[in-house]
Each structure stands twice: as C-alpha cells, then as structure tokens.
Design a protein around this motif. Structure first.
Motif, PDB file in Angstrom:
ATOM      1  N   ARG A   1      -0.294  16.447 -25.727  1.00  0.00           N
ATOM      2  CA  ARG A   1      -0.569  15.170 -25.073  1.00  0.00           C
ATOM      3  C   ARG A   1       0.723  14.419 -24.777  1.00  0.00           C
ATOM      4  NH1 ARG A   1      -3.314  11.583 -28.412  1.00  0.00           N
ATOM      5  NH2 ARG A   1      -3.604  10.211 -26.607  1.00  0.00           N
ATOM      6  N   ARG A   2       1.652  14.451 -25.717  1.00  0.00           N
ATOM      7  CA  ARG A   2       2.936  13.777 -25.493  1.00  0.00           C
ATOM      8  C   ARG A   2       3.640  14.361 -24.269  1.00  0.00           C
ATOM      9  NH1 ARG A   2       6.591  11.003 -28.793  1.00  0.00           N
ATOM     10  NH2 ARG A   2       5.393  11.529 -30.677  1.00  0.00           N
ATOM     11  N   ASP A   3       3.633  15.687 -24.169  1.00  0.00           N
ATOM     12  CA  ASP A   3       4.289  16.330 -23.025  1.00  0.00           C
ATOM     13  C   ASP A   3       3.624  15.907 -21.710  1.00  0.00           C
ATOM     14  OD1 ASP A   3       5.999  17.604 -24.749  1.00  0.00           O
ATOM     15  OD2 ASP A   3       4.923  19.529 -24.712  1.00  0.00           O
ATOM     16  N   ALA A   4       2.299  15.889 -21.705  1.00  0.00           N
ATOM     17  CA  ALA A   4       1.573  15.517 -20.491  1.00  0.00           C
ATOM     18  C   ALA A   4       1.808  14.053 -20.133  1.00  0.00           C
ATOM     19  CB  ALA A   4       0.084  15.791 -20.673  1.00  0.00           C
ATOM     20  N   LEU A   5       1.785  13.188 -21.129  1.00  0.00           N
ATOM     21  CA  LEU A   5       2.003  11.760 -20.889  1.00  0.00           C
ATOM     22  C   LEU A   5       3.385  11.508 -20.304  1.00  0.00           C
ATOM     23  CD1 LEU A   5       0.437  10.447 -24.215  1.00  0.00           C
ATOM     24  CD2 LEU A   5      -0.388   9.838 -21.935  1.00  0.00           C
ATOM     25  N   ASN A   6       4.370  12.228 -20.785  1.00  0.00           N
ATOM     26  CA  ASN A   6       5.741  12.014 -20.329  1.00  0.00           C
ATOM     27  C   ASN A   6       6.076  12.770 -19.047  1.00  0.00           C
ATOM     28  OD1 ASN A   6       7.460  10.343 -22.396  1.00  0.00           O
ATOM     29  ND2 ASN A   6       6.096  11.613 -23.640  1.00  0.00           N
ATOM     30  N   ALA A   7       5.217  13.712 -18.657  1.00  0.00           N
ATOM     31  CA  ALA A   7       5.442  14.449 -17.413  1.00  0.00           C
ATOM     32  C   ALA A   7       4.823  13.745 -16.213  1.00  0.00           C
ATOM     33  CB  ALA A   7       4.868  15.856 -17.527  1.00  0.00           C
TER      34      ALA A   7
ATOM     35  N   ASP B   1       7.825   8.260 -24.256  1.00  0.00           N
ATOM     36  CA  ASP B   1       9.183   7.933 -24.707  1.00  0.00           C
ATOM     37  C   ASP B   1      10.197   7.895 -23.564  1.00  0.00           C
ATOM     38  OD1 ASP B   1       9.450  10.648 -24.181  1.00  0.00           O
ATOM     39  OD2 ASP B   1       9.446  11.228 -26.288  1.00  0.00           O
ATOM     40  N   ASN B   2       9.714   7.811 -22.328  1.00  0.00           N
ATOM     41  CA  ASN B   2      10.631   7.616 -21.207  1.00  0.00           C
ATOM     42  C   ASN B   2      10.477   6.197 -20.673  1.00  0.00           C
ATOM     43  OD1 ASN B   2       8.725   7.440 -18.808  1.00  0.00           O
ATOM     44  ND2 ASN B   2       8.071   9.411 -19.648  1.00  0.00           N
ATOM     45  N   ASP B   3      11.281   5.854 -19.682  1.00  0.00           N
ATOM     46  CA  ASP B   3      11.236   4.478 -19.158  1.00  0.00           C
ATOM     47  C   ASP B   3      10.692   4.407 -17.738  1.00  0.00           C
ATOM     48  OD1 ASP B   3      13.308   5.631 -17.779  1.00  0.00           O
ATOM     49  OD2 ASP B   3      14.850   4.207 -18.441  1.00  0.00           O
ATOM     50  N   TRP B   4       9.921   5.429 -17.342  1.00  0.00           N
ATOM     51  CA  TRP B   4       9.435   5.421 -15.970  1.00  0.00           C
ATOM     52  C   TRP B   4       7.943   5.732 -15.798  1.00  0.00           C
ATOM     53  CZ3 TRP B   4       7.697  10.319 -15.050  1.00  0.00           C
ATOM     54  CH2 TRP B   4       8.293  11.367 -15.758  1.00  0.00           C
ATOM     55  N   THR B   5       7.327   6.424 -16.742  1.00  0.00           N
ATOM     56  CA  THR B   5       5.891   6.695 -16.615  1.00  0.00           C
ATOM     57  C   THR B   5       5.126   5.377 -16.589  1.00  0.00           C
ATOM     58  OG1 THR B   5       5.963   8.867 -17.666  1.00  0.00           O
ATOM     59  CG2 THR B   5       3.875   7.709 -17.742  1.00  0.00           C
ATOM     60  N   ARG B   6       4.244   5.227 -15.613  1.00  0.00           N
ATOM     61  CA  ARG B   6       3.460   4.006 -15.488  1.00  0.00           C
ATOM     62  C   ARG B   6       2.062   4.266 -16.043  1.00  0.00           C
ATOM     63  NH1 ARG B   6       4.733   2.118  -9.371  1.00  0.00           N
ATOM     64  NH2 ARG B   6       4.409   0.000 -10.166  1.00  0.00           N
ATOM     65  N   VAL B   7       1.440   3.225 -16.575  1.00  0.00           N
ATOM     66  CA  VAL B   7       0.191   3.386 -17.316  1.00  0.00           C
ATOM     67  C   VAL B   7      -0.875   2.443 -16.792  1.00  0.00           C
ATOM     68  CG1 VAL B   7      -0.897   3.284 -19.592  1.00  0.00           C
ATOM     69  CG2 VAL B   7       1.493   4.031 -19.390  1.00  0.00           C
TER      70      VAL B   7
ATOM     71  N   ARG C   1       4.666  -1.808 -14.498  1.00  0.00           N
ATOM     72  CA  ARG C   1       4.659  -0.499 -15.158  1.00  0.00           C
ATOM     73  C   ARG C   1       3.398  -0.312 -15.988  1.00  0.00           C
ATOM     74  NH1 ARG C   1       8.610   2.220 -19.767  1.00  0.00           N
ATOM     75  NH2 ARG C   1       7.604   4.273 -19.621  1.00  0.00           N
ATOM     76  N   PHE C   2       2.918  -1.388 -16.608  1.00  0.00           N
ATOM     77  CA  PHE C   2       1.746  -1.310 -17.479  1.00  0.00           C
ATOM     78  C   PHE C   2       0.622  -2.173 -16.911  1.00  0.00           C
ATOM     79  CE2 PHE C   2       5.406  -0.593 -20.329  1.00  0.00           C
ATOM     80  CZ  PHE C   2       5.067   0.674 -20.784  1.00  0.00           C
ATOM     81  N   VAL C   3      -0.511  -1.535 -16.629  1.00  0.00           N
ATOM     82  CA  VAL C   3      -1.651  -2.217 -16.007  1.00  0.00           C
ATOM     83  C   VAL C   3      -2.882  -2.036 -16.890  1.00  0.00           C
ATOM     84  CG1 VAL C   3      -3.211  -2.241 -14.035  1.00  0.00           C
ATOM     85  CG2 VAL C   3      -0.741  -1.925 -13.675  1.00  0.00           C
ATOM     86  N   ALA C   4      -3.562  -3.140 -17.183  1.00  0.00           N
ATOM     87  CA  ALA C   4      -4.799  -3.109 -17.965  1.00  0.00           C
ATOM     88  C   ALA C   4      -5.979  -3.229 -17.019  1.00  0.00           C
ATOM     89  CB  ALA C   4      -4.809  -4.245 -18.985  1.00  0.00           C
TER      90      ALA C   4
END
Length: 314
Positions: free
Chosen positions: A44-50, A71-77, A109-112
């Motif tokens: 899951r960590r790999d997928a989240l960061n990819a 743990d990166n600074d670009w994946t948006r959620v 970057r972070f949307v609820a």
C-alpha cells in the motif's frame, strides 16, 4: 502523460462507484493491487507513493494511516472518509461552496470529500448566508432521508441480507451529535450547529435533504423571490447543480427519493407558501453520486486540470 490514480479501499461501495467512473479514461492510469496485497502495508505504501492522486475510501482511522504512509511531497489526496473534513491543512471538496473555492481546490494537495448530507445542506444554505438573507446565528433545521447504501456494507447487509426485515423509514442520529454536523456548521458559516434530523429509507440509493424556513420571522423577512434569486445566482451556469424555476416548483406536488436517479447531479427546489412567508428548501441528489463517488471524481478532475465533468453521470 497520463495521471496515475490509486483508489485505496477501491472494493468498498464508494470505491467501486469511483472505479466505474474512471474506467476507460485514457488520460488516467489506475494503480491496482492484487487481492493478497490490499492489506499489506508495504504494498500500500508503494502504491500510495507511486500515485499522482490518491482517493481514500476507508474508515477514518485507516484514512489517517494511509496519509501517514505517503512520504513524498507531491502525491495529492482526496479523502472520502470523515477523518479530515474539518482538519487544518485540508481543503473542503465542494467546488460550488462559494466564489473562488474551485480555484482553491485546484491548488490544493489535500482535499476532504464532503459528506452526502452536508452536500445538500450547504448547497441550500451557504448562498443564503453569503447573500445576507440568512443570519449566521439563525436557528436552522435540516432533515430528509437517504438510501441505505449510505451506511456502507454493514447497512446494505442489514437491509438485503437473509432474514432481514428492515423498516420502510427509520430516523437516526437521535442524540443530535451526528458526525456530519461539524462540517455543516463550519462551511455554511453558521454560528451554531443546525438541528440535524436524518432518516434512512428502504431504498438502495437516492436522497432528499430539506431545510424549512419561516421567512416571515427572519430579519428583513426575505421573500420567495429573494431566496430563489440567491440560489439561482450561486449556481448559474453550473453543469452539475441546477435550481428549478419558481414556475416549475409550483407545478410539483411530490418529490421522490430517487429524483435525480443514479447520477452525479444535484437539483435544488424551493417550495412553500409565498403569501404565508414559509418555505421548504429541498436538495435532491444521489447519496452515492454527488454525495460520494461523483464528488470525488469531480474533485479529481479539478486537481488534474481535466474537464470537470469528465466521467460523471449527468
């Protein structure tokens, strides 16, 4: 280059609906985990960061854990749970909330993702607060009914499982401490929490949200025309939110739970007695559409710089 998407929790009710809306879109590349890897923290960590954009369809605690694994600074959620809806650093994912909010979302970057009930409530109330027709400290009540799919797998099993005998209509949230109330209060601009009286109906999907108002008792005694004008102005040109004309509303004698069907539309109505100074503001939506999956896909499109309605059921 396609935008890489990972749906964490993609096999739940909302996740499946989101996946259906994203399927077959060449501008998107979906990251999928094998069944054996879905609960593996490393996979899951790999997928989240990819992923360029992650959509979380998880319980609150699991959603918080998922964010901590990035743990990166670009994946948006985009988080479809309740976990971050009033959290600092997160942008509320209702693009139609107020002027400029869509642009704020695009740069977040972070949307609820909003709850289904707050979506209908805010669509009705926020424009009136902004227009000065509804005082921020006014006592507001919101009620209605939702299809049972809004309760997730557990409630679906309760209604559809072997030997089930669910009621046709069941009020809940009787303690007046429902988890949706904080976001209703914060994003409406109200000073006090609304009195929220939800119910679940024996129907799989669909939703009616109603805000009654004693217009004659409110400061300035706003008219039917005032209220309708504020709503119509707020959503003018929207491809998703529509406001029925007063003439159309006058011909409607009933409004079914499934008014908008299995779509991602949000339809607003104003009913009542203009001469008597009473109004019933009503929002019709699909609790799994604009109330969940449709909203997530709309937000994804905005984050990715794609046409806002791409993949939506309109």
């Amino acid at each position: 280059m396609s935008t890489r998407i990972f749906i964490d929790g993609g096999h739940g009710t909302t996740g499946i609906e989101i996946g259906d809306r994203l399927a077959g879109r060449p501008e998107l590349s979906l990251i999928a985990l094998d069944e054996k890897d879905r609960k593996d923290a490393g996979a899951r960590r790999d997928a989240l960061n990819a992923a360029d954009i992650v959509i979380l369809c998880l319980p609150d605690d699991a959603a918080r854990e998922a964010v901590s694994l990035i743990d990166n600074d670009w994946t948006r959620v985009i988080d479809a749970s309740t976990a971050h809806r009033v959290a600092d650093g997160w942008t509320y994912g209702f693009p139609e909330l107020e002027p400029g909010h869509r642009e704020a979302l695009a740069n977040s970057r972070f949307v609820a993702n909003p709850g289904c009930w707050p979506t209908g409530f805010l669509a009705l109330v926020r424009p009136l607060v902004l227009a000065g027709l509804l005082p921020a400290d006014w006592p507001v009540t919101v009620s209605g009914a939702s299809g049972y799919s809004g309760g997730g797998k557990a409630m679906i099993a309760e209604y559809e499982g072997e030997g089930s005998a669910p009621s046709a209509f069941r009020p809940y949230g009787l303690s007046l401490a429902h988890k949706h109330v904080p976001e209703m209060t914060r994003y409406s601009g109200l000073t006090h929490p609304p009195l929220f009286a939800p119910a679940v109906a024996n129907a799989y999907r669909g939703m009616i949200v109603e805000v009654p108002m004693q217009l004659r008792a409110m400061p300035g005694a706003p008219s039917f025309a005032d209220v309708h004008a504020a709503l119509a102005s707020a959503y003018e040109g929207s491809p998703i939110v529509s406001v029925a004309s007063l003439e159309e509303c006058a011909t409607i004698t009933q409004l079914p739970l499934e008014q908008v069907g299995a779509t991602d539309r949000l339809s607003l109505f104003l009913f009542g007695n203009a001469d008597g100074g009473q109004a019933r503001l009503v929002a019709a939506l699909d609790n799994l559409g604009k109330g969940a999956a449709g909203a997530a896909v709309q937000n994804l499109n905005i984050l990715a710089g794609l046409p806002e309605t791409a993949g939506l059921r309109l």
